[in-house]
Write an enzyme that holds these catalytic residues in place. Structure first.
Site, PDB file in Angstrom:
ATOM      1  N   ARG A  59      -6.156  12.732  -2.138  1.00 25.57           N
ATOM      2  CA  ARG A  59      -4.936  13.264  -2.722  1.00 25.57           C
ATOM      3  C   ARG A  59      -5.300  14.267  -3.817  1.00 25.57           C
ATOM      4  O   ARG A  59      -5.750  13.889  -4.900  1.00 25.57           O
ATOM      5  CB  ARG A  59      -4.060  12.150  -3.312  1.00 25.57           C
ATOM      6  CG  ARG A  59      -2.809  12.699  -4.000  1.00 25.57           C
ATOM      7  CD  ARG A  59      -1.721  11.660  -4.241  1.00 25.57           C
ATOM      8  NE  ARG A  59      -2.053  10.683  -5.252  1.00 25.57           N
ATOM      9  CZ  ARG A  59      -1.167   9.836  -5.786  1.00 25.57           C
ATOM     10  NH1 ARG A  59       0.099   9.868  -5.380  1.00 25.57           N
ATOM     11  NH2 ARG A  59      -1.551   8.951  -6.682  1.00 25.57           N
ATOM     12  N   ASP A 117      -0.009   3.906 -13.745  1.00 27.89           N
ATOM     13  CA  ASP A 117      -0.530   5.251 -13.618  1.00 27.89           C
ATOM     14  C   ASP A 117       0.491   6.220 -14.174  1.00 27.89           C
ATOM     15  O   ASP A 117       1.458   5.819 -14.821  1.00 27.89           O
ATOM     16  CB  ASP A 117      -0.922   5.563 -12.168  1.00 27.89           C
ATOM     17  CG  ASP A 117       0.279   5.635 -11.222  1.00 27.89           C
ATOM     18  OD1 ASP A 117       1.435   5.514 -11.683  1.00 27.89           O
ATOM     19  OD2 ASP A 117       0.051   5.815 -10.006  1.00 27.89           O
TER      20      ASP A 117
END
Length: 563
Positions: free
Chosen positions: A191, A471
């Site tokens: 990613r 996150d």
């Protein structure tokens, strides 16, 4: 000799000879930042950066339209009739009506994706994730990785080494060793950072390169052929998109990259994270643009909550309660899941589930058992809805995910076509009957936001807080909720007080004092710095598109040009 004619001027404004994060590697940063690799990144930059900027401008045009709709609703005393905040694009009706087109057939190593683990490309975490009992591994340069120069370039070094079975290393406390050759380990999907981010340590003709193109370009240039040889890629996860034109941009990047390196078009596969509210209204269009390269869609649940609050932040009637009440059972979340699964399976591609953010709780068996039971219930819900697999944040959770999804008896359930009657109004139904906004909810959001931002400023993008792996997405939810509560002067359900800028600021100051006092770093902690950036956001005085871009300049380590 360079393989690129008339190479553009590339400058690396960072140290390329820094010390590795872990034990010595056979690969150096110079081996990654070769002239030809940088020319490849520069080619992508020159070809696509103007289109990238136009896509970002379009996002703000959409936001202005939403805000105008919100102002009209406010003027009408909260009456939303006649105001269309979002709708399916009229210009792509033919795409939605055409029943003939399908996404790509699952590529080698991607047919069965029952359990996907995620994490940043730190050397030790790469080894641990590849050794985990999972199907696939999403290697993350985005939300779980603070984009320091060291994290970004050594992430590329570590991936280069892992793919070539040379990542094993030893520390004074532990030996890290792959349990088998890379070819027989979980399939990796990388990613890159989103379209909104820059890599300011590298410029082309004096302009900072797109972080997306930097991350993708270096990885693709060095590893695409090797992964094709192994029958394991190259595969990607694409984050934060808000429009089908952003997917078209990625598709064109893939085609140019494959053509330049002589790799057959369609070799690349990409799973798109549907983690923004605008993208939920363009799922079919996004798949259509990437159809030759598509590996499906994923429910990026935390970012989706963040985006929903962000885009509707100035619209009356869309205020969400304390974070713990915003679950997958919320009407707007359930509608989004239903639509994603139905669209994916009708178009023949995977519909991946979201993150189980729990991590094992040590020294408390009862609490740990309760957390694992919640993970199992969440994965069972996803299986029964029709998902083909799901995410976990920790290797210890993989057996639960495997057990749940293996029970389907097939590599995937793309053949399952659930009925779905989700309308635009359902995707915007943010009414949650239970829970309200409380002082404790304010404290929790401030604490999570501060702790995450402080760790991010020190170079860590995934942070364990309260037995959850936080996150950037979860920190963004905290920030956006605080802005929304202040902006709409929400009345607290526990005290009856109104949420004001002074209230959030006073609690923020308390949190900074408490967290600083408990910090193992002593005076070297960065809570005061985090609070400086956090304060105007939680007072409702400004709203930044992303925390990561807000804080990015604080972690830059610019040097004199090396090339």
């Amino acid at each position: 000799m360079s393989t690129f004619p008339n190479p553009p001027r590339v400058q690396v404004l960072a140290d390329i000879d820094s010390t590795p994060q872990f034990a010595p590697s056979k690969t150096t940063v110079s081996d990654i930042l070769t002239p030809d690799a940088l020319q490849f990144v520069a080619l992508l930059h020159r070809s696509f950066d103007d289109r990238r900027k136009k896509c970002l401008e379009n996002r703000q045009a959409v936001q202005r339209d939403i805000d105008a709709g919100g102002a009209q609703i406010a003027q009408n005393g909260g009456d939303a009739s006649g105001v269309k905040l979002f709708q399916l694009p009229t210009e792509t009706q033919r795409v939605r009506d055409d029943v003939s087109w399908q996404g790509a057939v699952p590529a080698p190593g991607l047919a069965e994706r029952h359990s996907e683990i995620t994490g940043p490309p730190l050397r030790n975490m790469l080894v641990n994730a590849l050794n985990a009992p999972v199907s696939t591994y999403m290697v993350d340069f985005e939300d779980s990785a603070a984009p320091t120069w060291a994290n970004c370039v050594y992430g590329q070094v570590n991936l280069f080494d892992a793919i070539r079975d040379q990542i094993d290393f030893r520390t004074p406390r532990k030996e890290y060793k792959l349990r088998a050759p890379f070819a027989s380990l979980p399939t990796i999907l990388v990613r890159p950072r989103g379209w909104h981010m820059l890599e300011k340590h590298v410029t082309v003709d004096g302009i900072p390169v797109s972080a997306s193109l930097f991350d993708f370009g270096l990885f693709f240039y060095h590893n695409a052929r090797k992964l094709v040889e192994l029958g394991k890629g190259p595969y990607f996860y694409l984050p934060k998109m808000e429009h089908y034109l952003e997917a078209r941009l990625w598709n064109d990047v893939f085609n140019v990259a494959q053509d330049v390196l002589g790799i057959a078009r369609g070799t690349v596969r990409a799973t798109v994270l549907i983690e923004t509210l605008p993208a939920a209204f363009q799922m079919e269009e996004i798949l259509f643009e990437l159809r030759a390269h598509s590996a499906g869609l994923n429910c990026g649940r935390w970012d989706y909550i963040f985006s929903t609050i962000k885009r509707l932040r100035n619209v009356p009637g869309h205020v969400l309660p304390d974070r713990q009440h915003v679950t997958m059972k919320a009407p707007f979340m359930d509608a989004y899941v239903q639509r994603l699964i139905e669209v994916c399976h009708r178009r023949g591609v995977h519909a991946m589930g979201g993150m189980a953010a729990y991590i094992p709780i040590k020294n408390d068996e009862r609490a740990n058992s309760a957390a694992l039971a919640q993970v199992r219930a969440d994965k069972e819900r996803e299986l029964n809805k029709g998902h083909d697999g799901s995410w976990v944040a920790h290797p210890a959770l993989a057996p639960i995910c495997n057990e749940v999804f293996h029970s389907m008896g097939t590599p995937n359930q793309i053949h399952f076509r659930p009925e779905c009657n989700v309308q635009a109004v359902d995707l915007l139904n943010t009414r949650i009957s239970q829970g309200g906004v409380t002082v404790e909810g304010i404290r929790q959001n401030l604490s999570i936001g501060l702790q995450y931002m402080e760790a991010w400023l020190r170079g860590s993008g995934c942070v364990p807080i309260n037995n959850l792996m936080e996150d950037a997405a979860t920190a963004e939810v905290s920030r956006c909720q605080l802005y929304q509560w202040v902006t709409h002067r929400v009345k607290l359900s526990d005290t009856g007080d109104v949420v004001t800028p002074d209230l959030t600021q006073s609690i923020l100051e308390e949190q900074v004092s408490e967290l600083s006092a408990k910090s193992p770093l002593g005076k070297d902690n960065k809570f005061e710095l985090a609070a400086k950036y956090f304060l105007p956001e939680i007072r409702g005085e400004k709203f930044s598109e992303f925390l990561t871009t807000l804080l990015y300049d604080e972690i830059l380590t610019l040097k004199t040009s090396r090339l």
